[in-house]
Write a protein that holds these residues in place. Structure first.
Motif, PDB file in Angstrom:
ATOM      1  N   ALA A 163      -8.570 -65.919  25.243  1.00  0.00           N
ATOM      2  CA  ALA A 163      -9.376 -65.082  25.681  1.00  0.00           C
ATOM      3  C   ALA A 163     -10.285 -64.577  25.778  1.00  0.00           C
ATOM      4  O   ALA A 163     -10.751 -64.951  27.121  1.00  0.00           O
ATOM      5  CB  ALA A 163      -8.133 -63.309  25.803  1.00  0.00           C
ATOM      6  N   LYS A 190     -12.439 -67.094  26.942  1.00  0.00           N
ATOM      7  CA  LYS A 190     -12.692 -67.416  28.260  1.00  0.00           C
ATOM      8  C   LYS A 190     -13.328 -66.352  29.098  1.00  0.00           C
ATOM      9  O   LYS A 190     -13.624 -66.327  30.005  1.00  0.00           O
ATOM     10  CB  LYS A 190     -11.244 -67.867  28.557  1.00  0.00           C
ATOM     11  CG  LYS A 190     -10.320 -68.811  27.734  1.00  0.00           C
ATOM     12  CD  LYS A 190      -9.142 -70.061  29.383  1.00  0.00           C
ATOM     13  CE  LYS A 190      -8.651 -70.664  28.845  1.00  0.00           C
ATOM     14  NZ  LYS A 190      -7.562 -71.046  27.707  1.00  0.00           N
ATOM     15  N   LYS A 191     -13.248 -65.526  28.739  1.00  0.00           N
ATOM     16  CA  LYS A 191     -14.221 -64.475  29.290  1.00  0.00           C
ATOM     17  C   LYS A 191     -15.284 -64.164  29.224  1.00  0.00           C
ATOM     18  O   LYS A 191     -15.622 -63.590  29.892  1.00  0.00           O
ATOM     19  CB  LYS A 191     -13.549 -62.919  28.907  1.00  0.00           C
ATOM     20  CG  LYS A 191     -13.125 -61.540  29.398  1.00  0.00           C
ATOM     21  CD  LYS A 191     -12.838 -60.612  28.904  1.00  0.00           C
ATOM     22  CE  LYS A 191     -12.784 -58.791  29.471  1.00  0.00           C
ATOM     23  NZ  LYS A 191     -12.757 -59.356  31.130  1.00  0.00           N
ATOM     24  N   ALA A 194      -4.773 -60.947  26.088  1.00  0.00           N
ATOM     25  CA  ALA A 194      -5.982 -60.774  27.340  1.00  0.00           C
ATOM     26  C   ALA A 194      -6.345 -59.733  27.551  1.00  0.00           C
ATOM     27  O   ALA A 194      -7.447 -58.571  27.374  1.00  0.00           O
ATOM     28  CB  ALA A 194      -5.538 -61.466  28.264  1.00  0.00           C
ATOM     29  N   GLU A 232     -10.213 -57.380  26.510  1.00  0.00           N
ATOM     30  CA  GLU A 232     -10.646 -56.343  28.065  1.00  0.00           C
ATOM     31  C   GLU A 232     -11.186 -55.417  27.081  1.00  0.00           C
ATOM     32  O   GLU A 232     -12.464 -54.796  27.565  1.00  0.00           O
ATOM     33  CB  GLU A 232      -9.481 -56.250  28.514  1.00  0.00           C
ATOM     34  CG  GLU A 232      -9.720 -56.119  30.028  1.00  0.00           C
ATOM     35  CD  GLU A 232      -8.193 -55.743  31.576  1.00  0.00           C
ATOM     36  OE1 GLU A 232      -8.195 -54.561  31.143  1.00  0.00           O
ATOM     37  OE2 GLU A 232      -8.038 -56.974  31.490  1.00  0.00           O
ATOM     38  N   ALA A 279     -14.163 -56.432  25.227  1.00  0.00           N
ATOM     39  CA  ALA A 279     -15.696 -56.533  25.305  1.00  0.00           C
ATOM     40  C   ALA A 279     -16.020 -55.156  26.375  1.00  0.00           C
ATOM     41  O   ALA A 279     -17.424 -54.359  27.023  1.00  0.00           O
ATOM     42  CB  ALA A 279     -16.081 -56.914  27.147  1.00  0.00           C
TER      43      ALA A 279
END
Ligand code: NAP
Length: 434
Positions: A20, A23-24, A364, A368, A371
Motif C-alpha cells: 500500500a 502503490k500510494k 491501506a 494513509e 503519509a
C-alpha cells in the motif's frame, strides 16, 4: 527526504502494508523485519499444507519484497536483537504486523493435561514451524476431539484423516505425514457450541470433507434445521444456505462407508477435560442457541478420546511497552494508530478473523496514516538498523538468502510436493553456509 518505515512481521498484513505504501507513492524505504529467516508468516505456517493455491499469494508478496523500496531483514528478533524503542528512534514509522500466532484455549478445567494441544501449536507442528517441530504429539489414540467450528478446526480434522497419497502434493513435512499415517485415529469429533447455521467454516472447506479418500463426514440429521431463516446480511445468508445444503448432503454418509470418520457435532459446549495426567475424554454440555448465544441445558455427555485440540481462535502476545487489550488480545489503537510513529495492522490490530485479503485494508489504512503523519521523514532507518545489527553480530537473512533457501526446499521436494520445508533454524542457516 524519504520516510523510513520498519514493518515488524512479514505475514499478509505486513506485506499488504508495504504494498500500500508503494502503490500510494509514498517516498519511503520499507524494511520488513522477521524473527524467522523465512518470510510470509501465516502463509507458510498457518495455511494448511494441502491448500497450496491459497499459499500462491506469496508470489505477489515476493514482487513487493523485490521492489526498490523494500529490504527483508530475516532472522532479526525485535526484543532480542533490537528493541521496539530503538526501532522507533531509528525510523519515522514502525508498523506492528506480528499477527496472532499463539494458542487460545477454551478456558475449561483440565486443559493442562498431556494430550491437549492448542490449535496454533498443532497447526505450526504440521506446517514445520521451527518452534513446534519438536512437539512430537501423541497421536496414539483412536479418537480425537477438535473443539470449535471454524476453518482452523476443519483444517486440523482434514489433515488428521487424509492419507499419505492425498497429501503427496502438499508440503506436509515427512515427520508429520509419518506420525499421522502411523496413528490409529479413526474418529475425529469436531464439536461446535452453537448450531450449523452459526458455524464459522466456509463452504469450500466444508465441501472438501465430503471428498476424502479414506474418511467420511458424519452428521446427525436431527441437528440440522429445515432452513436458515432470514439473516440481515445477504452474503451471510447465502453462505449459511450453502453450508446447510452441504451438511444435509453429508447425512447420506454412514460409518461403514470409510475407515475414518469426521463427526460434525453441534449444540455442545466443552466443560471439562477428563483423565489423569493424560487426556482420557471430554465432558460436554448440550446447548440451545438463544439470541445467537449458546445456553447450557444442564444435560451432559462425554466423548472418550486421547487428544483434544481446542481450535477456538488464536491469540496475540502483548508487545513490550505497548498498551494491550488482554480481553480482545489486540494492541490498543485508534484506527491503527498506536502512538506517534507506531501503527498496528492485521490480527494484532483486529483479532484473528477473516481471510488473507481481509488484511489488505489494514495496510491501506496504515499507509494513509504514515503519509499523513510522517511528513518528509528524516530519521535514518535502514542505515541505523544495519549498523546496530552488525554491531551485535546478528546474521541478517536477506531476501536473496531466502531465495536460496526456497530453491533448496524446492529442489529437495519429492514427487508432486511443491517443496520440502526445512524444519530447524540450523538447517536453514546451514544452507546459507552459517
Ligand atoms: P473462528 O473462525 O473464530 O472459529 C472459532 C470457533 O471456536 C467457533 O466455532 C467458536 O464458536 C468456537 N469457540 C470459541 N470459543 C469457544 C469456547 N470457549 N468453547 C467452545 N467453542 C469456542 O477461528 P479459527 O477457526 O481459529 O480461524 C481464524 C480465522 O482464520 C478465521 O477468520 C478463519 O476463517 C480463518 N481461516 C481461514 C481458512 C480458509 O479460508 N481456508 C483456513 C483457516 C483459517 P462461536 O462461533 O460460538 O464463538
Amino acid at each position: 527526504m524519504t520516510v523510513s518505515v520498519a514493518i515488524i512481521g512479514t505475514g499478509p498484513a505486513g506485506f499488504y502494508t508495504a504494498d500500500a505504501l508503494i502503490k500510494k507513492g509514498v517516498d519511503c524505504t520499507i524494511d520488513l523485519i522477521d524473527r524467522l529467516p523465512t518470510p510470509y508468516g501465516l502463509i507458510r505456517f498457518g495455511v494448511a499444507p494441502d491448500h497450496q493455491t491459497t499459499k500462491k499469494v506469496s508470489r505477489a508478496f515476493e514482487k513487493t519484497a523485490l521492489s526498490d523500496a523494500c529490504r527483508f531483514f530475516g532472522n532479526v528478533e525485535v526484543g532480542r536483537d533490537v528493541t521496539l524503542a530503538e526501532l522507533r528512534e531509528m525510523y519515522d514509522a514502525v508498523v506492528l504486523a506480528v499477527g496472532a500466532g499463539h494458542d487460545r484455549l477454551a478456558g475449561i478445567p483440565g486443559e493442562d493435561k498431556k494430550g491437549v494441544i492448542g490449535s496454533a501449536t498443532f497447526v505450526g507442528w504440521y506446517n514445520a514451524h521451527p518452534d513446534m517441530r519438536d512437539l512430537d504429539p501423541d497421536l496414539d489414540t483412536p479418537s480425537v476431539v477438535v473443539i470449535g467450528n471454524g476453518n482452523v478446526a476443519i483444517d486440523i480434522a482434514r489433515v488428521l484423516v487424509k492419507t499419505r497419497e492425498e497429501m503427496a502434493d502438499s508440503d506436509l513435512p515427512e515427520y508429520a505425514t509419518a506420525a499421522i499415517e502411523a496413528s490409529p485415529i479413526k474418529d475425529v469429533y469436531m464439536m461446535g457450541r452453537r448450531g450449523p447455521i452459526e458455524a464459522k467454516f466456509t463452504n469450500v472447506e466444508l465441501r472438501e470433507m465430503g471428498e476424502l479418500k479414506n474418511a467420511v463426514p458424519l452428521v446427525d440429521p436431527a441437528q440440522l434445521p429445515a432452513d436458515v431463516g432470514d439473516l440481515d446480511n445477504l452474503r451471510d445468508q447465502r453462505l449459511k444456505e450453502k453450508n446447510l445444503a452441504t451438511l444435509k448432503e453429508f447425512t447420506k454418509f454412514k460409518p461403514a462407508d470409510a475407515a475414518k470418520h469426521v463427526h460434525f457435532g453441534f449444540y455442545a459446549q466443552p466443560v471439562e477435560i477428563l483423565g489423569g495426567d493424560h487426556v482420557e475424554g471430554l465432558r460436554l454440555e448440550k446447548t440451545k442457541v438463544e439470541n445467537g448465544r449458546a445456553m447450557g441445558t444442564g444435560e451432559f455427555f462425554e466423548i472418550e478420546c486421547g487428544l483434544v485440540i481446542p481450535a477456538v481462535g488464536y491469540r496475540s502476545l502483548p508487545v513490550a511497552d505497548v498498551p494491550f487489550d488482554e480481553e480482545k488480545s489486540v494492541v490498543v489503537h485508534d484506527d491503527g494508530r498506536v502512538a506517534p510513529g507506531l501503527y498496528a495492522v492485521g490480527w494484532v490490530k483486529r483479532g484473528p478473523s477473516g481471510v488473507i485479503s481481509t488484511n489488505r485494508p489494514d495496510g491501506a489504512k496504515a499507509a494513509e496514516h504514515i503519509a499523513e503523519d510522517c511528513g518528509a521523514g528524516g530519521k535514518p532507518g535502514r542505515t541505523a538498523l544495519s549498523a546496530h545489527l552488525e554491531g551485535r553480530g546478528v546474521r541478517i537473512v536477506t531476501f536473496e538468502d531466502w531465495k536460496k533457501i526456497e530453491s533448496a526446499e524446492i529442489a529437495a521436494a519429492e514427487g508432486p510436493a511443491p517443496r520440502r520445508k526445512f524444519e530447524t533454524l540450523t538447517e536453514i542457516l546451514n544452507v546459507l553456509g552459517h
